[in-house]
Design a protein around this motif. Structure first.
Motif, PDB file in Angstrom:
ATOM      1  N   VAL A 285     -19.539 -87.794 -31.609  1.00 59.58           N
ATOM      2  CA  VAL A 285     -19.067 -87.252 -30.335  1.00 59.58           C
ATOM      3  C   VAL A 285     -17.653 -86.698 -30.487  1.00 59.58           C
ATOM      4  CG1 VAL A 285     -18.306 -87.947 -28.033  1.00 59.58           C
ATOM      5  CG2 VAL A 285     -20.570 -88.607 -28.849  1.00 59.58           C
ATOM      6  N   TYR A 286     -16.794 -87.436 -31.186  1.00 59.55           N
ATOM      7  CA  TYR A 286     -15.421 -86.996 -31.434  1.00 59.55           C
ATOM      8  C   TYR A 286     -15.420 -85.610 -32.102  1.00 59.55           C
ATOM      9  CZ  TYR A 286     -10.620 -87.325 -33.332  1.00 59.55           C
ATOM     10  OH  TYR A 286      -9.311 -87.093 -33.660  1.00 59.55           O
ATOM     11  N   SER A 287     -16.267 -85.452 -33.119  1.00 59.44           N
ATOM     12  CA  SER A 287     -16.299 -84.193 -33.869  1.00 59.44           C
ATOM     13  C   SER A 287     -16.874 -83.059 -33.029  1.00 59.44           C
ATOM     14  CB  SER A 287     -17.120 -84.376 -35.149  1.00 59.44           C
ATOM     15  OG  SER A 287     -16.557 -85.388 -35.958  1.00 59.44           O
ATOM     16  N   LEU A 288     -17.942 -83.338 -32.280  1.00 60.27           N
ATOM     17  CA  LEU A 288     -18.526 -82.297 -31.437  1.00 60.27           C
ATOM     18  C   LEU A 288     -17.562 -81.887 -30.325  1.00 60.27           C
ATOM     19  CD1 LEU A 288     -22.214 -83.571 -31.214  1.00 60.27           C
ATOM     20  CD2 LEU A 288     -21.402 -81.535 -32.423  1.00 60.27           C
ATOM     21  N   LEU A 289     -16.825 -82.848 -29.770  1.00 63.42           N
ATOM     22  CA  LEU A 289     -15.811 -82.520 -28.764  1.00 63.42           C
ATOM     23  C   LEU A 289     -14.765 -81.574 -29.335  1.00 63.42           C
ATOM     24  CD1 LEU A 289     -15.172 -85.963 -27.041  1.00 63.42           C
ATOM     25  CD2 LEU A 289     -15.852 -83.863 -25.872  1.00 63.42           C
ATOM     26  N   ALA A 290     -14.377 -81.804 -30.578  1.00 60.97           N
ATOM     27  CA  ALA A 290     -13.370 -80.955 -31.203  1.00 60.97           C
ATOM     28  C   ALA A 290     -13.847 -79.515 -31.352  1.00 60.97           C
ATOM     29  CB  ALA A 290     -12.972 -81.519 -32.563  1.00 60.97           C
ATOM     30  N   GLU A 296     -22.775 -83.589 -25.058  1.00 64.66           N
ATOM     31  CA  GLU A 296     -23.159 -84.714 -25.894  1.00 64.66           C
ATOM     32  C   GLU A 296     -22.262 -85.928 -25.627  1.00 64.66           C
ATOM     33  OE1 GLU A 296     -24.960 -81.197 -27.112  1.00 64.66           O
ATOM     34  OE2 GLU A 296     -22.812 -81.589 -26.915  1.00 64.66           O
ATOM     35  N   ALA A 297     -20.971 -85.681 -25.362  1.00 65.87           N
ATOM     36  CA  ALA A 297     -20.058 -86.779 -25.059  1.00 65.87           C
ATOM     37  C   ALA A 297     -20.423 -87.443 -23.739  1.00 65.87           C
ATOM     38  CB  ALA A 297     -18.617 -86.269 -25.015  1.00 65.87           C
ATOM     39  N   ALA A 298     -20.751 -86.650 -22.732  1.00 61.22           N
ATOM     40  CA  ALA A 298     -21.140 -87.213 -21.439  1.00 61.22           C
ATOM     41  C   ALA A 298     -22.425 -88.019 -21.561  1.00 61.22           C
ATOM     42  CB  ALA A 298     -21.307 -86.091 -20.418  1.00 61.22           C
ATOM     43  N   ASP A 299     -23.379 -87.506 -22.321  1.00 62.11           N
ATOM     44  CA  ASP A 299     -24.643 -88.223 -22.500  1.00 62.11           C
ATOM     45  C   ASP A 299     -24.434 -89.534 -23.249  1.00 62.11           C
ATOM     46  OD1 ASP A 299     -25.934 -86.177 -21.209  1.00 62.11           O
ATOM     47  OD2 ASP A 299     -26.689 -85.221 -23.032  1.00 62.11           O
ATOM     48  N   PHE A 300     -23.589 -89.496 -24.277  1.00 62.21           N
ATOM     49  CA  PHE A 300     -23.354 -90.715 -25.046  1.00 62.21           C
ATOM     50  C   PHE A 300     -22.612 -91.749 -24.205  1.00 62.21           C
ATOM     51  CE2 PHE A 300     -20.746 -93.106 -28.249  1.00 62.21           C
ATOM     52  CZ  PHE A 300     -21.805 -93.839 -28.763  1.00 62.21           C
ATOM     53  N   ALA A 301     -21.706 -91.307 -23.343  1.00 64.79           N
ATOM     54  CA  ALA A 301     -21.007 -92.240 -22.463  1.00 64.79           C
ATOM     55  C   ALA A 301     -22.001 -92.951 -21.549  1.00 64.79           C
ATOM     56  CB  ALA A 301     -19.952 -91.500 -21.643  1.00 64.79           C
ATOM     57  N   ILE A 366     -13.857 -91.954 -26.050  1.00 66.01           N
ATOM     58  CA  ILE A 366     -13.654 -91.852 -24.601  1.00 66.01           C
ATOM     59  C   ILE A 366     -12.329 -91.153 -24.308  1.00 66.01           C
ATOM     60  CG2 ILE A 366     -13.220 -93.207 -22.510  1.00 66.01           C
ATOM     61  CD1 ILE A 366     -15.227 -95.258 -23.589  1.00 66.01           C
ATOM     62  N   TYR A 367     -11.303 -91.500 -25.077  1.00 69.48           N
ATOM     63  CA  TYR A 367      -9.991 -90.896 -24.886  1.00 69.48           C
ATOM     64  C   TYR A 367     -10.017 -89.402 -25.205  1.00 69.48           C
ATOM     65  CZ  TYR A 367      -5.017 -89.924 -25.600  1.00 69.48           C
ATOM     66  OH  TYR A 367      -3.761 -89.381 -25.551  1.00 69.48           O
ATOM     67  N   GLN A 368     -10.679 -89.038 -26.311  1.00 65.59           N
ATOM     68  CA  GLN A 368     -10.768 -87.619 -26.652  1.00 65.59           C
ATOM     69  C   GLN A 368     -11.563 -86.844 -25.615  1.00 65.59           C
ATOM     70  OE1 GLN A 368      -8.982 -86.279 -29.007  1.00 65.59           O
ATOM     71  NE2 GLN A 368      -8.227 -88.284 -29.676  1.00 65.59           N
ATOM     72  N   ALA A 369     -12.624 -87.465 -25.078  1.00 63.29           N
ATOM     73  CA  ALA A 369     -13.384 -86.808 -24.013  1.00 63.29           C
ATOM     74  C   ALA A 369     -12.510 -86.592 -22.780  1.00 63.29           C
ATOM     75  CB  ALA A 369     -14.616 -87.646 -23.663  1.00 63.29           C
ATOM     76  N   ASP A 370     -11.693 -87.585 -22.464  1.00 66.61           N
ATOM     77  CA  ASP A 370     -10.787 -87.465 -21.318  1.00 66.61           C
ATOM     78  C   ASP A 370      -9.823 -86.302 -21.507  1.00 66.61           C
ATOM     79  OD1 ASP A 370      -9.444 -88.959 -18.857  1.00 66.61           O
ATOM     80  OD2 ASP A 370      -7.837 -88.425 -20.270  1.00 66.61           O
ATOM     81  N   ARG A 372     -10.341 -83.661 -22.896  1.00 71.44           N
ATOM     82  CA  ARG A 372     -11.064 -82.389 -22.744  1.00 71.44           C
ATOM     83  C   ARG A 372     -11.749 -82.280 -21.388  1.00 71.44           C
ATOM     84  NH1 ARG A 372     -10.357 -83.755 -27.785  1.00 71.44           N
ATOM     85  NH2 ARG A 372     -10.129 -82.156 -29.402  1.00 71.44           N
ATOM     86  N   GLY A 373     -11.265 -83.051 -20.438  1.00 73.94           N
ATOM     87  CA  GLY A 373     -11.716 -82.887 -19.059  1.00 73.94           C
ATOM     88  C   GLY A 373     -12.850 -83.774 -18.614  1.00 73.94           C
ATOM     89  N   LEU A 374     -13.350 -84.651 -19.486  1.00 73.06           N
ATOM     90  CA  LEU A 374     -14.434 -85.554 -19.100  1.00 73.06           C
ATOM     91  C   LEU A 374     -13.835 -86.903 -18.705  1.00 73.06           C
ATOM     92  CD1 LEU A 374     -17.067 -84.749 -21.883  1.00 73.06           C
ATOM     93  CD2 LEU A 374     -17.009 -83.906 -19.543  1.00 73.06           C
ATOM     94  N   ARG A 375     -13.378 -86.999 -17.473  1.00 75.76           N
ATOM     95  CA  ARG A 375     -12.715 -88.209 -16.983  1.00 75.76           C
ATOM     96  C   ARG A 375     -13.685 -89.380 -16.920  1.00 75.76           C
ATOM     97  NH1 ARG A 375      -8.404 -87.680 -13.366  1.00 75.76           N
ATOM     98  NH2 ARG A 375      -8.751 -89.913 -12.975  1.00 75.76           N
ATOM     99  N   ILE A 376     -13.197 -90.533 -17.292  1.00 72.42           N
ATOM    100  CA  ILE A 376     -13.997 -91.739 -17.179  1.00 72.42           C
ATOM    101  C   ILE A 376     -14.109 -92.129 -15.712  1.00 72.42           C
ATOM    102  CG2 ILE A 376     -12.008 -93.274 -17.498  1.00 72.42           C
ATOM    103  CD1 ILE A 376     -13.902 -95.153 -19.061  1.00 72.42           C
ATOM    104  N   GLY A 377     -15.303 -92.563 -15.299  1.00 76.78           N
ATOM    105  CA  GLY A 377     -15.532 -92.917 -13.911  1.00 76.78           C
ATOM    106  C   GLY A 377     -15.053 -94.325 -13.588  1.00 76.78           C
ATOM    107  N   HIS A 378     -15.130 -94.654 -12.307  1.00 78.35           N
ATOM    108  CA  HIS A 378     -14.649 -95.953 -11.827  1.00 78.35           C
ATOM    109  C   HIS A 378     -15.375 -97.105 -12.516  1.00 78.35           C
ATOM    110  CE1 HIS A 378     -13.425 -99.137  -9.083  1.00 78.35           C
ATOM    111  NE2 HIS A 378     -14.701 -99.410  -8.883  1.00 78.35           N
TER     112      HIS A 378
END
Length: 618
Positions: A285-290, A296-301, A366-370, A372-378
């Motif tokens: 996920v880290y590599s694909l986000l880059a 893929e990051a959202a799905d994995f989360a 999770i941090y790298q996704a954040d 790039r605009g994919l905020r972690i939910g409550h």
């Protein structure tokens, strides 16, 4: 099959729920249905009686293999003295994300010059060859029944064709056939699992439509890439490969689509990698986000959140792609293994190990996704807080470590390093978004780990960070220390560690994980160099400013890719690829190394054009 092809003599196709390997002789010799981690239907890669689907010319030939550009469609080309033909293999992607037993493997046959006669053999062997089946020839194909499992062969032909081919059932309940094509003709077969209807004749235009749809899917997906660097073809091939190893219904990413391929020919290091490791998937996920891929990051989360909520407490290190965790290891005694490499294992007992690093890899993704605009939910944040509560009281204990050795637990430096990452990324997320949590406690844990690693992970006699406390063994997992910002990439103590790894674990640019003679791992035999570590070595060299060395090693590593740009897990002394294939670890680290090296070279060009010109000549 008469002999086992080299591991690297394969291309990979898939539909985002399962995958197949196709050898350069036109043989599908590995495929599991209906999922990556299901029993095999074609398994001749591990046993010559394990089942296959082979299509090749009836007369002597030479073959080449390529991907249709920027797709996962594989083309095997055959040249004979009478003509040239192609087998075009692909699996239409399953984009609705619902688990299904229904999968299609399309094998289009083309004659592009002259005349060519193809022969094919379809020999399924259900449940790793343990379940018998019946075979029925019908006007438009064949059906194989093995209890509740069904595999259907559909003919691809035109109305004026007498038949697709002369089909006949031969010994063992498999089907043999042949067909002769003239230049410009296209025919073929479609293998379908889970079909409850009789075989039907598909028209060439219908199959061409499936081909066009599959091209469109892959081109649309790849168009999201933001990578514009120097190694675009290899980086994009690696990205496609990671996508092929993603189980779309849940977002789980398998470490590899195969099982039992050896790390040492004839040895016992033969593992089942068809599962989702928290570590490997987080890295992927880290590599694909880059590269700009966020879905893929959202799905994995979502997949991760489901795993935690299923049973609470600490995470398992790996799961099946559907999220279950029954991975009891068993041995297929009736299979000979790849070139005699036994035992052939399915399942993986390492699933019960304690590996503390997974929390750092998870939080970093999770941090790298954040970022790039994919905020972690409550609720996701509350799950993170709960997991860190567990880590707070459990990080300072012996564990099995990243390499899943079977020689007992130890205080692995890498596990401590990534525990530091877990607390550090949580502190950063909390500060950046005002998220609630025991931040002062996290900071204390982070700082305590930092001091402990510098105090006990550093060996003053070796002048290097070592594999585990109170040892003097070097370990290339620690090449990530600078990448995760634990240490400055040009800190003298880090450069000394890098030099030590260079002296002891690097051979002609290829990197071993560790020296098993110096650090017994509970297993017999040895292994090849580990390709993940080689690309991480490139990454470390680039960050340390050793650009000429980093670029040379990266370019040399690209020469070890197979003919379609794929890598297994390891490389042996002869340059042959070893281990499960293709390996997510290798492809994700290739992406990371390319991005880091691109950035370093661009910075060098901007700061000192003359030095950069010298780098290009080196």
């Amino acid at each position: 099959m008469d002999q086992f092809p080299p591991i690297a003599d394969h291309g990979l196709i898939g539909d985002l729920q399962t995958a197949a390997l196709v050898a350069t002789d036109g043989t599908v010799d590995w495929m599991c249905l209906p999922r990556f981690d299901s029993p095999s239907v074609f398994g001749s890669l591990l046993d010559r009686r394990g089942g296959h689907c082979r299509i090749r010319p009836a007369r002597p030939y030479r073959s080449t293999q390529m991907y249709f550009p920027d797709t996962a469609i594989l083309i095997t080309r055959f040249m004979t003295d009478s003509g040239t033909g192609e087998v075009v293999d692909f699996m239409p992607p399953l984009t609705d994300r619902s688990p299904t037993d229904n999968h299609r493997l399309v094998r289009m046959l083309r004659c592009v010059r002259g005349q060519l006669s193809f022969e094919f053999d379809l020999m399924p062997r259900f449940d790793y060859g343990r379940r018998p089946h019946t075979t029925h020839i019908l006007p438009d194909g064949a059906v194989f029944h093995a209890g509740d499992q069904i595999l259907t062969l559909h003919a691809v032909r035109e109305p004026d064709d007498a038949r697709l081919a002369r089909l006949q059932v031969v010994g063992g309940g498999h089907v043999h056939g042949s067909i002769t094509l003239e230049a410009g003709q296209v025919r073929g077969i479609v293998l379908e699992s889970g079909a409850r209807t009789a075989p039907r004749a598909l028209r060439v235009a219908e199959v061409q439509g499936l081909f066009d749809d599959t091209v469109r899917f892959w081109h649309t997906w790849l168009a999201q890439s933001t990578y514009r660097g120097r190694w675009r073809e290899m980086v994009h091939r690696s990205a496609i490969t990671l996508k092929l190893m993603t189980y779309a219904p849940t977002g789980g990413i398998v470490a590899a689509p195969t099982a039992g391929l050896p790390e040492q020919l004839g040895g016992e290091r033969n593992w089942d990698y068809r599962y989702t490791w928290i570590r490997d998937a987080s890295f992927s996920v880290y590599s694909l986000l880059a590269l700009g891929f966020t879905e893929e990051a959202a799905d994995f989360a979502t997949w991760l959140r489901g795993r935690y909520r299923a049973h609470g407490g600490p995470l398992k290190i790996m799961y099946r792609v559907d999220g279950s965790w029954d991975l009891r290891e068993e041995i297929l005694d009736h299979w000979e293994g790849y070139r005699g490499s036994r035992p052939v294992r399915i399942g993986n007992d390492a699933s019960g190990q304690l590996q503390l690093d997974i929390y750092g890899e998870m939080l970093d993704s999770i941090y790298q996704a954040d970022r790039r605009g994919l905020r972690i939910g409550h609720q996701g944040w509350h799950d993170v807080v709960d997991l860190l509560d567990w880590l707070t009281t459990n990080w300072d204990q012996p564990e099995e470590g990243i390499w899943e050795t079977r020689g007992g637990r130890a205080d692995y430096t890498y596990g401590r390093l990534m525990s530091w990452v877990a607390f550090d990324r949580a502190v950063r997320l909390s500060a950046e978004h005002s998220l609630p949590g025991p931040v002062e406690q996290w900071q204390q844990q982070r700082d305590q780990i930092y001091e402990q690693v510098w105090d006990r992970g550093w060996n003053p006699h070796r002048r290097a960070f070592v594999q585990h406390y109170d040892s003097d063994v070097l370990d290339s997992s620690l090449l990530r220390m600078a990448q995760v910002d634990f240490v400055a990439p040009q800190d003298p103590m880090w450069l000394s560690t890098l030099d030590g790894i260079t002296d002891e674990l690097v051979t002609d640019s290829l990197v071993y994980r560790y020296d098993p003679l110096a650090a017994p791992d509970g297993l017999q035999g040895s292994e090849g160099t580990f390709s993940l570590c080689t690309f991480n070595y490139v990454n470390s060299l680039a960050r340390a400013g050793r650009l000429d060395q980093a670029r040379l090693i990266f370019e040399k590593m690209l020469t070890y890719a197979n003919h379609v740009g794929l890598y297994a897990e390891e490389i042996d002394l002869t340059g042959e690829q070893l281990g499960n294939f293709p390996q997510a670890f290798t492809h994700l680290s290739l992406i990371d190394a390319a991005i880091t090296l691109d950035h370093a070279m661009d910075s060098a060009r901007a700061s000192d054009p003359l030095q950069f010109a010298g780098l290009l000549r080196s």
